[in-house]
Design a protein around this motif. Sequence first.
Motif, mmCIF file in Angstrom:
data_model
loop_
_atom_site.group_PDB
_atom_site.id
_atom_site.type_symbol
_atom_site.label_atom_id
_atom_site.label_comp_id
_atom_site.label_asym_id
_atom_site.label_seq_id
_atom_site.Cartn_x
_atom_site.Cartn_y
_atom_site.Cartn_z
ATOM 1 N N TRP A 1 51.094 9.283 -19.678
ATOM 2 C CA TRP A 1 51.302 8.384 -20.811
ATOM 3 C C TRP A 1 52.328 8.903 -21.812
ATOM 4 O O TRP A 1 52.886 8.123 -22.582
ATOM 5 N N ALA A 2 52.603 10.203 -21.805
ATOM 6 C CA ALA A 2 53.588 10.768 -22.729
ATOM 7 C C ALA A 2 54.998 10.786 -22.150
ATOM 8 O O ALA A 2 55.942 11.236 -22.810
ATOM 9 N N SER A 3 55.187 10.319 -20.941
ATOM 10 C CA SER A 3 56.503 10.339 -20.305
ATOM 11 C C SER A 3 57.346 9.152 -20.753
ATOM 12 O O SER A 3 56.874 8.258 -21.467
ATOM 13 N N ALA A 4 58.598 9.125 -20.302
ATOM 14 C CA ALA A 4 59.510 8.043 -20.679
ATOM 15 C C ALA A 4 59.036 6.689 -20.157
ATOM 16 O O ALA A 4 59.314 5.654 -20.774
ATOM 17 N N THR A 5 58.331 6.693 -19.037
ATOM 18 C CA THR A 5 57.826 5.431 -18.482
ATOM 19 C C THR A 5 56.503 5.011 -19.108
ATOM 20 O O THR A 5 55.992 3.950 -18.805
ATOM 21 N N ARG A 6 55.935 5.867 -19.947
ATOM 22 C CA ARG A 6 54.670 5.616 -20.642
ATOM 23 C C ARG A 6 53.493 5.449 -19.673
ATOM 24 O O ARG A 6 52.526 4.753 -19.952
ATOM 25 N N GLY A 7 53.602 6.084 -18.516
ATOM 26 C CA GLY A 7 52.480 6.114 -17.583
ATOM 27 C C GLY A 7 52.419 4.976 -16.595
ATOM 28 O O GLY A 7 51.730 5.065 -15.576
ATOM 29 N N SER A 8 53.113 3.879 -16.864
ATOM 30 C CA SER A 8 53.208 2.759 -15.921
ATOM 31 C C SER A 8 54.532 2.061 -16.151
ATOM 32 O O SER A 8 55.055 2.058 -17.270
ATOM 33 N N TRP A 9 55.061 1.463 -15.110
ATOM 34 C CA TRP A 9 56.401 0.892 -15.229
ATOM 35 C C TRP A 9 56.663 -0.140 -14.131
ATOM 36 O O TRP A 9 56.013 -0.154 -13.089
ATOM 37 N N THR A 10 57.621 -1.015 -14.412
ATOM 38 C CA THR A 10 58.189 -1.914 -13.408
ATOM 39 C C THR A 10 59.607 -1.451 -13.133
ATOM 40 O O THR A 10 60.366 -1.171 -14.068
ATOM 41 N N GLY B 1 48.134 -1.255 -17.838
ATOM 42 C CA GLY B 1 47.989 -1.846 -16.514
ATOM 43 C C GLY B 1 48.032 -3.354 -16.475
ATOM 44 O O GLY B 1 47.773 -3.953 -15.433
ATOM 45 N N TRP B 2 48.376 -3.986 -17.608
ATOM 46 C CA TRP B 2 48.371 -5.444 -17.676
ATOM 47 C C TRP B 2 49.703 -6.014 -17.190
ATOM 48 O O TRP B 2 50.771 -5.557 -17.580
ATOM 49 N N ASN B 3 49.590 -7.050 -16.344
ATOM 50 C CA ASN B 3 50.763 -7.746 -15.798
ATOM 51 C C ASN B 3 51.673 -6.734 -15.086
ATOM 52 O O ASN B 3 51.204 -5.887 -14.375
ATOM 53 N N GLY B 4 52.987 -6.813 -15.258
ATOM 54 C CA GLY B 4 53.892 -5.895 -14.576
ATOM 55 C C GLY B 4 54.298 -6.399 -13.204
ATOM 56 O O GLY B 4 53.674 -7.259 -12.596
ATOM 57 N N GLY B 5 55.392 -5.838 -12.704
ATOM 58 C CA GLY B 5 55.937 -6.258 -11.421
ATOM 59 C C GLY B 5 56.738 -7.536 -11.553
ATOM 60 O O GLY B 5 57.187 -7.902 -12.641
ATOM 61 N N GLY B 6 56.937 -8.241 -10.448
ATOM 62 C CA GLY B 6 57.714 -9.468 -10.508
ATOM 63 C C GLY B 6 58.037 -10.003 -9.133
ATOM 64 O O GLY B 6 57.514 -9.532 -8.114
ATOM 65 N N LEU B 7 58.922 -10.985 -9.094
ATOM 66 C CA LEU B 7 59.330 -11.649 -7.864
ATOM 67 C C LEU B 7 60.830 -11.898 -7.883
ATOM 68 O O LEU B 7 61.415 -12.120 -8.951
ATOM 69 N N PHE B 8 61.434 -11.899 -6.698
ATOM 70 C CA PHE B 8 62.840 -12.256 -6.574
ATOM 71 C C PHE B 8 62.966 -13.766 -6.398
ATOM 72 O O PHE B 8 62.311 -14.358 -5.540
#
Length: 276
Positions: free
Chosen positions: A77-86, A105-112
Amino acid sequence: MSTTAFPARLHVLLARDAPVGVVIRRGPSKATALIGWNRENDTFALGQWLRGRIYERRSDLSPDGRHLIYFAMNGRWASATRGSWTAISRAPYLKALTLYAKGDGWNGGGLFRDAQRYWLNEGCYVHTLQSDEARLQRVDDAHRPHGECPTVYYERLARDGWIAAEPRPDGYGGRILPLDKPLSARWILRKYTHATPYAGPGRGCYFDTHELVDRRDGTALLRDHWEWADVVDGRLVWASGGCLLAADVAPDGSIGDERLLHDFNPLQFEAVRAPY
């Protein structure tokens, strides 16, 4: 105290306009690998490992197979990505070209939407853009729902030719959504997507089971152990027990003998540098 060892968990993303795919291999639970799949000759090449979780149902492969969008969490959680990322990367690697820090952990990711445009699963749970080198265009669909794994996954399945029926309760406070895809003149491949608070040992709250349904009389052959399955290049392909298997479909609609494409269980974590 004895522990139960589960086989590697597999999920596959398929490119729609190119004969490639990405296998997302999880196991043990805090290690995930991406493996590229050349569908022309059924060869597999390791991409990269992550000490963390990739949410496969919030991930997607571009139609040309060049880019991957994925949502991941490692809890730093202290990293640049804050522990979770897309992130958007070059498939089948994880190194981010475009990086959105998340922090939860809410939402995140996506579609092309196509090979050059993508939709970010964000809503009110916003990301923070850290870098943007993928040279792809983000599109905002203001009226499209955002949410957890089913929101992204159901749309991906519909886009890729699965036809949904009405959802039904699973008896544990969750629900099951059946989806069909034609396999041959005789058979239908049926996928049951489960969203439940009680999944049983070795499964998360989101998982799939399958059936083969005979069009002639409605007879269903249960395939609960298939954790992923699809109609791929005119054949039936499925994942079970950490392996990817396939069976050809004959002109008369019958399904041939199963054959092993690859066993992903022996893979172990190794540090791999992306070639870009």
